[in-house]
Design a protein around this motif. Structure first.
Motif, short mmCIF file in Angstrom:
data_model
loop_
_atom_site.label_atom_id
_atom_site.label_comp_id
_atom_site.label_asym_id
_atom_site.label_seq_id
_atom_site.Cartn_x
_atom_site.Cartn_y
_atom_site.Cartn_z
N LEU A 56 0.88 -1.30 0.18
CA LEU A 56 0.04 -0.05 -0.01
C LEU A 56 0.77 1.39 0.01
CD1 LEU A 56 -3.05 1.19 0.39
CD2 LEU A 56 -2.61 1.26 2.89
N ILE A 57 1.85 1.29 0.96
CA ILE A 57 2.74 2.52 1.13
C ILE A 57 3.26 2.90 -0.52
CG2 ILE A 57 4.73 3.51 2.08
CD1 ILE A 57 3.85 2.14 4.93
N PRO A 58 4.22 2.30 -1.03
CA PRO A 58 4.68 2.42 -2.31
C PRO A 58 3.75 2.96 -3.33
CG PRO A 58 5.13 0.18 -1.99
CD PRO A 58 4.53 0.77 -0.58
N ALA A 59 2.23 1.91 -3.40
CA ALA A 59 1.37 2.43 -4.29
C ALA A 59 0.85 3.82 -3.99
CB ALA A 59 0.35 1.34 -4.22
N ALA A 60 0.59 4.02 -2.77
CA ALA A 60 0.11 5.53 -2.52
C ALA A 60 1.17 6.52 -3.01
CB ALA A 60 -0.25 5.60 -1.10
N TYR A 111 -2.91 2.79 15.73
CA TYR A 111 -1.29 2.36 15.55
C TYR A 111 -1.05 2.08 13.94
CZ TYR A 111 2.86 0.03 15.65
OH TYR A 111 4.39 -0.13 15.19
N HIS A 112 -2.18 1.78 13.42
CA HIS A 112 -2.02 1.27 12.04
C HIS A 112 -1.82 2.48 10.93
CE1 HIS A 112 -2.60 -2.77 13.35
NE2 HIS A 112 -3.65 -2.34 13.70
N THR A 113 -2.80 3.55 11.24
CA THR A 113 -2.81 4.86 10.44
C THR A 113 -1.38 5.53 10.88
OG1 THR A 113 -4.34 5.97 11.99
CG2 THR A 113 -5.30 4.88 10.19
N GLY A 114 -1.28 5.45 11.97
CA GLY A 114 0.10 6.19 12.46
C GLY A 114 1.15 5.63 11.63
N VAL A 115 1.36 4.46 11.20
CA VAL A 115 2.39 4.02 10.53
C VAL A 115 2.56 4.64 9.09
CG1 VAL A 115 3.22 1.88 9.41
CG2 VAL A 115 2.56 1.60 11.74
N LEU A 116 1.08 4.73 8.46
CA LEU A 116 1.04 5.30 7.34
C LEU A 116 1.52 6.87 7.35
CD1 LEU A 116 -2.34 3.65 6.25
CD2 LEU A 116 0.29 2.89 5.53
N ALA A 117 1.31 7.43 8.39
CA ALA A 117 1.31 8.85 8.59
C ALA A 117 2.79 9.12 8.64
CB ALA A 117 0.75 9.64 9.89
N ARG A 118 3.71 8.24 9.41
CA ARG A 118 4.92 8.34 9.50
C ARG A 118 5.77 8.19 8.20
NH1 ARG A 118 4.05 5.74 14.50
NH2 ARG A 118 4.24 7.33 16.25
N ALA A 119 5.05 7.35 7.42
CA ALA A 119 5.45 7.16 5.87
C ALA A 119 5.06 8.42 4.87
CB ALA A 119 5.15 5.96 5.21
N ALA A 153 -5.20 9.80 10.20
CA ALA A 153 -3.72 10.31 10.86
C ALA A 153 -3.06 11.38 9.65
CB ALA A 153 -2.87 9.07 10.97
N VAL A 154 -2.36 12.19 10.03
CA VAL A 154 -2.19 13.44 9.28
C VAL A 154 -0.44 13.44 9.42
CG1 VAL A 154 -2.07 15.86 8.86
CG2 VAL A 154 -4.10 14.40 9.49
N PRO A 155 0.16 13.58 8.26
CA PRO A 155 1.83 13.27 8.45
C PRO A 155 2.25 15.01 8.89
CG PRO A 155 1.16 13.22 6.31
CD PRO A 155 -0.09 13.20 7.00
N GLY A 156 3.31 14.80 9.71
CA GLY A 156 4.13 16.06 10.03
C GLY A 156 5.39 16.08 9.36
N ASP A 157 6.41 16.77 9.89
CA ASP A 157 7.57 16.92 9.14
C ASP A 157 8.25 15.64 9.60
OD1 ASP A 157 7.15 19.35 8.28
OD2 ASP A 157 7.72 20.58 10.15
#
Lengths: 333, 333
Positions: free
Chosen positions: A99-103, A124-132, A164-168
């Motif tokens: 999923l991550i490289p596809a997105a 936890y799971h959405t956090g993993v995606l936001a960290r990416a 989840a929303v990514p930061g810096d």
């Protein structure tokens, strides 16, 4: 009596109990991280407390600790993961590798998980995606607990949704993780165990009337947060997890707690968005301005701020749990 | 005094007023359909009432009725639409021409719209996607009306979210369309105009305290539905529309009502999912069982059931509006 563990001791206990109860070694890493993160976040009862069920379910055969999840590629941006009656965590971990490289490549990608299990802390799971670096929407469905407004029979679970929303630089700007019910089911269950009344607005009796009797509430249904709007949020989750991902509908699921041989077989659904592809470069600035406008107000906070503060504190102070629970978990090791 | 129009007369009035006020002919079809559908759905005040603002904004130059939206293809499943300070409807219509086949081909696709305008009834747009067989999530942001829980200054709008689920043969199984506030802003505004008190839980005063004084509520903020959970839903919409799609953040937007020259420049975001690609063939059965479990309960209903019933009734009875409003709209023709 309580026991206090350092984060590393807690990690060893979680990993040891899962492996000891029958989880395949290769499936234990992400799951251990998720359980530890939940405890560190201060979500008591969601980490160690549920771990005893996970281990008992491995031993009863309700969950297959050796099942290898199968990730099916439906398109460059769509994936379907068969958890094969194993835990949700290895299935989600395997799906995220696609999923991550596809997105990142497509700007948006999604995956459904079916034949699955309790996703535990969804954030936890959405956090993993936001960290990416991805904006992530996650959903997981559960056994019926909420009746439609005007009705009396629960048809959907407390069905959490997470965003989840990514930061810096690999950080999370903020993270929403909330159920469709006004309060957690465990809050009503604890009041019933203690013989305490519950405030109006928490639960409905079996006739669909607001009740302050916790036992009546348990026999009835959980009140949706904000009435019909909360029920609708749970309905969105049910559609994504049961109808789109192909997990079971609430009434057809196995129990989340019983130590029987019947799999839960619920579903999860995740959407990951690369905000830099859509936003024309404004994403970081807009998130910065939005969070600043909230943090500038005394008394207001970002949705995950309390969890972040707990992690910082509990990393130092260690994790405290009931000695009996600690002994039960050690017995699995 | 009131005027009652047949659906065809209403359509001619809407189309005539938009064209007369300066909308390009090619942009009027989808927009007219949306306004008529809103009135037929019984959402009084959202159709004809807002039409007078749309026309006034065309004349004041706040919105550019000749702007051609530009659809940028970011990937086979991601699109970005610049509404170019025109109406939202032509931009959404143009984007959907790319989004629908993309979602069908890829399983999932998304589009952001920026430099946009009031999307009016958000569920009209998601309904178009559901009629094409797609599960649709839509969001649109608006001027600040809701303060973060614990704070007192509004930072996000009532920010509606909509979720539409396809049924059989081009029909909608059900459709959710709800704001992040406990009640609509107009409910508080009308109470203030009439000098009536409002129930607790509707609005907060400028100090962030619950108020039953409608005027104090207008000067303060709208209460989010279900407290922090409702604020979070509005925050999800703000992230998708302002940070991902690149629309303005609430505090930076133009007014939705003032007849000035300043564009609104808000954003919309739509995700379309082809459920048949993900579900392994179970989608229709699951939606059938889910809706049946709700409809089997006396007093319960599906989220869009009232709108559907209104459409059937008002198609027969015609649409009634205030004679003064009718005259104002005719003057634009």
């Amino acid at each position: 009596m309580t026991v206090t563990l350092t984060p590393e001791e807690a990690r060893a206990l979680i990993h040891g109990a899962l492996i000891g109860a029958g989880l395949a070694e290769g499936h234990a890493g992400y799951f251990t991280d998720a359980i530890l993160d939940t405890e560190l976040s201060g979500l008591e009862g969601h980490g160690f407390y549920w771990l005893q069920f996970y281990c008992a379910h491995l031993q009863s055969g309700k969950v297959d600790g050796r099942a290898e999840p199968v990730v099916e590629t439906l398109s460059p941006s769509a994936f379907r993961v068969d958890a094969r009656h194993g835990f949700a965590h290895p299935a989600i971990e395997a799906g995220f590798r696609a999923l991550i490289p596809a997105a990142q490549a497509q700007g948006i990608a999604a995956m459904g998980v079916y034949n699955s299990y309790n996703a535990a802390t969804l954030g936890y799971h959405t956090g993993v995606l936001a960290r990416a670096g991805l904006v992530a929407l996650g959903a997981t469905n559960s056994v019926p607990a909420i009746a439609p407004v005007g009705g009396r029979t629960p048809v959907i679970g407390t069905n959490p949704i997470s965003f989840a929303v990514p930061g810096d630089a690999g950080k999370i700007a903020f993270l929403i993780d909330q159920s469709a019910s006004a309060v957690a089911w465990t809050a009503v269950k604890r009041a019933a165990e203690d013989g305490r009344p519950i405030p109006p607005g928490w639960a409905l009796d079996a006739e669909g009337r607001d009740t302050t009797d916790a036992a009546e509430g348990l026999a009835g249904s959980m009140a949706p947060s904000g009435g019909a709007k909360g029920f609708s949020m749970g309905l969105i989750v049910e559609v994504l997890c049961a109808a789109v991902a192909g997990g079971s509908l609430g009434p057809d699921m196995g129990s989340f707690t019983d130590e029987d041989c019947r799999p839960i077989d619920n579903g999860q659904f995740f959407i990951a968005i690369d905000p830099t592809r859509f936003s024309g470069g404004v994403f970081g600035d807009r998130i910065g301005a939005l969070t600043a406008s909230i943090l500038a107000q005394d008394g207001a906070r970002l949705p995950n701020q309390r969890r972040e503060a707990n992690i910082a504190r509990l990393m130092r102070e260690g994790l405290t749990l009931d000695a009996d629970l600690h002994a039960r978990l050690q017995a699995f090791c």
